[in-house]
Write an enzyme that holds these catalytic residues in place. Structure first.
Site, PDB file in Angstrom:
ATOM      1  N   LYS A 197      25.633  68.056  86.088  1.00  0.00           N
ATOM      2  CA  LYS A 197      25.730  68.782  84.751  1.00  0.00           C
ATOM      3  C   LYS A 197      25.204  67.375  83.912  1.00  0.00           C
ATOM      4  O   LYS A 197      25.542  67.255  83.069  1.00  0.00           O
ATOM      5  CB  LYS A 197      26.615  69.084  84.352  1.00  0.00           C
ATOM      6  CG  LYS A 197      26.043  69.973  83.278  1.00  0.00           C
ATOM      7  CD  LYS A 197      27.890  71.419  83.104  1.00  0.00           C
ATOM      8  CE  LYS A 197      27.348  72.647  81.717  1.00  0.00           C
ATOM      9  NZ  LYS A 197      26.583  73.223  81.640  1.00  0.00           N
TER      10      LYS A 197
HETATM   11  N1  PPE Z   1      23.068  76.797  84.602  1.00  0.00           N
HETATM   12  C1  PPE Z   1      22.493  75.731  83.800  1.00  0.00           C
HETATM   13  C2  PPE Z   1      21.613  74.556  83.858  1.00  0.00           C
HETATM   14  C3  PPE Z   1      23.746  75.295  82.666  1.00  0.00           C
HETATM   15  O1  PPE Z   1      23.445  74.886  81.941  1.00  0.00           O
HETATM   16  C4  PPE Z   1      24.671  75.863  83.213  1.00  0.00           C
HETATM   17  C5  PPE Z   1      25.447  75.969  81.930  1.00  0.00           C
HETATM   18  C6  PPE Z   1      24.395  77.129  84.428  1.00  0.00           C
HETATM   19  C7  PPE Z   1      24.357  76.950  84.970  1.00  0.00           C
HETATM   20  C8  PPE Z   1      25.838  78.021  84.455  1.00  0.00           C
HETATM   21  O2  PPE Z   1      27.190  77.421  84.359  1.00  0.00           O
HETATM   22  P1  PPE Z   1      28.565  77.809  84.531  1.00  0.00           P
HETATM   23  O3  PPE Z   1      29.103  77.890  82.897  1.00  0.00           O
HETATM   24  O4  PPE Z   1      29.389  76.792  85.581  1.00  0.00           O
HETATM   25  O5  PPE Z   1      28.581  79.168  84.989  1.00  0.00           O
HETATM   26  N2  PPE Z   1      25.627  75.882  80.806  1.00  0.00           N
HETATM   27  C9  PPE Z   1      26.620  75.398  79.667  1.00  0.00           C
HETATM   28  C10 PPE Z   1      25.813  74.685  78.557  1.00  0.00           C
HETATM   29  C11 PPE Z   1      25.312  75.381  77.647  1.00  0.00           C
HETATM   30  C12 PPE Z   1      24.675  74.993  76.451  1.00  0.00           C
HETATM   31  O6  PPE Z   1      23.901  75.350  75.584  1.00  0.00           O
HETATM   32  O7  PPE Z   1      25.977  74.489  75.436  1.00  0.00           O
HETATM   33  C13 PPE Z   1      27.366  76.720  79.276  1.00  0.00           C
HETATM   34  O8  PPE Z   1      26.976  78.030  79.208  1.00  0.00           O
HETATM   35  O9  PPE Z   1      28.705  76.300  79.029  1.00  0.00           O
END
Ligand code: PPE
Length: 306
Positions: free
Chosen positions: A158
């Protein structure tokens, strides 16, 4: 603009406005940071709980490992620091944002001996795509921007720099009048959204994209487990945008987005053009469990009180 009282900065609790960096910070120029997004919920019956805190902290360590950043903290230390930041800010429900980044030192792409610094901020954060989105679902568009090839940027990290791709897609989708972008991988298969993983439901089968060009979402994995426990068949399988068009239901998962139904893709209604029954069922059970109403999933909660 977010404001709270304190930000954790390398072990010190700094007043919000004093948590600053130099403009020659490496990460500001080259995107050399890794971060997390974690949610804390107010629980039914009192107290609060952070959802899958340890798993998020482990993922931060893994992101740093992929990016060759020497993080001077263990996942356990980061989890303790997150809890401390929540409690000093007296935040009973909200969002937690740990960020580790390459700091100020030598300029140039090579991070060399520049320090790796870590901050943790917390703030209240409502529904990511709007309160109405959670109930009625959103309208999305296939992006003209492809998700990065598996050997371009590392999607399992991430990493801050990965979000340049997300920003391009998000701006395009918003400017074209949609709520979010659906991104395809470089082979043309559905990948993920700018900050969410993707699920479709067809003939009772819950399908999500495989863990290739996507971030391994912790919400994604939680929903897969939850759906299986509720008796649904869950598969991780590649699918195309036209399979998405003819799905009965679709939804996004993410920490910020939680479980957001999708009612339209590329101007085609998904199913009946509203949150479908499986989506609603999973969303209901997900919100119950994060609020501590499902003893079976207590292991995913880190309880605290402010
Ligand atoms: N894909 C991406 C690219 C992504 O950034 C997130 C989280 C996910 C999948 C889902 O992952 P999880 O949160 O572990 O279920 N995106 C984060 C950032 C959002 C933002 O705008 O800042 C979040 O949801 O916290």
């Amino acid at each position: 603009m977010q404001t709270m009282k304190y930000i954790w900065f390398d072990g010190k609790m700094l007043p919000w406005d004093e948590a600053q960096v130099h403009v020659l910070t490496h990460a500001l120029h080259y995107g050399s940071g890794v971060f997390e997004g974690i949610r804390a919920y107010a629980c039914t019956g009192g107290g609060s709980a952070v959802f899958r805190l340890e798993d998020h902290c482990k993922r931060l360590c893994n992101s740093a490992k992929i990016m060759r950043m020497a993080l001077p903290y263990t996942a356990e230390q980061l989890a303790d620091a997150c809890l401390e930041t929540l409690t000093v800010n007296k935040l009973a429900a909200g969002y937690i944002r740990p960020l580790s980044f390459v700091g100020y030192g030598e300029m140039g792409v090579y991070p060399g001996q520049n320090p790796v610094q870590t901050i943790i901020a917390v703030w209240p954060w409502g529904a990511y795509l709007g309160a109405e989105a959670l109930e009625k679902g959103i309208r999305v568009k296939t992006s003209t921007f492809a998700r990065a090839h598996v050997n371009t940027t590392m999607s399992k990290a991430k990493a801050a720099g990965n979000y340049v791709n997300s920003i391009l897609a998000k701006i395009e989708a918003k400017e074209d009048g949609y709520d979010e972008a659906v991104m395809l991988d470089t082979n043309g298969y559905v990948s993920e959204a700018t900050g969410e993983n993707i699920f479709i439901v067809r003939d009772g089968i819950v399908k999500t994209t495989p863990w290739t060009s996507i971030l391994g979402g912790i919400t994604r994995q939680s929903i897969m487990t939850l759906a299986q426990d509720l008796g649904y068949t869950v598969v991780e399988q590649q699918f195309t945008r036209d399979e998405f068009y003819i799905a009965d239901e679709a939804f996004f998962t993410g920490t910020a987005a939680e479980l957001t139904p999708i009612r339209e893709l590329d101007n085609r209604s998904i199913g009946e053009g509203k949150a479908g029954p499986v989506t609603q069922h999973l969303q209901r059970e997900f919100f119950k469990l994060v609020k501590g109403e499902s003893p079976q999933y207590e292991g995913w909660l880190h309880r605290y009180s402010v």
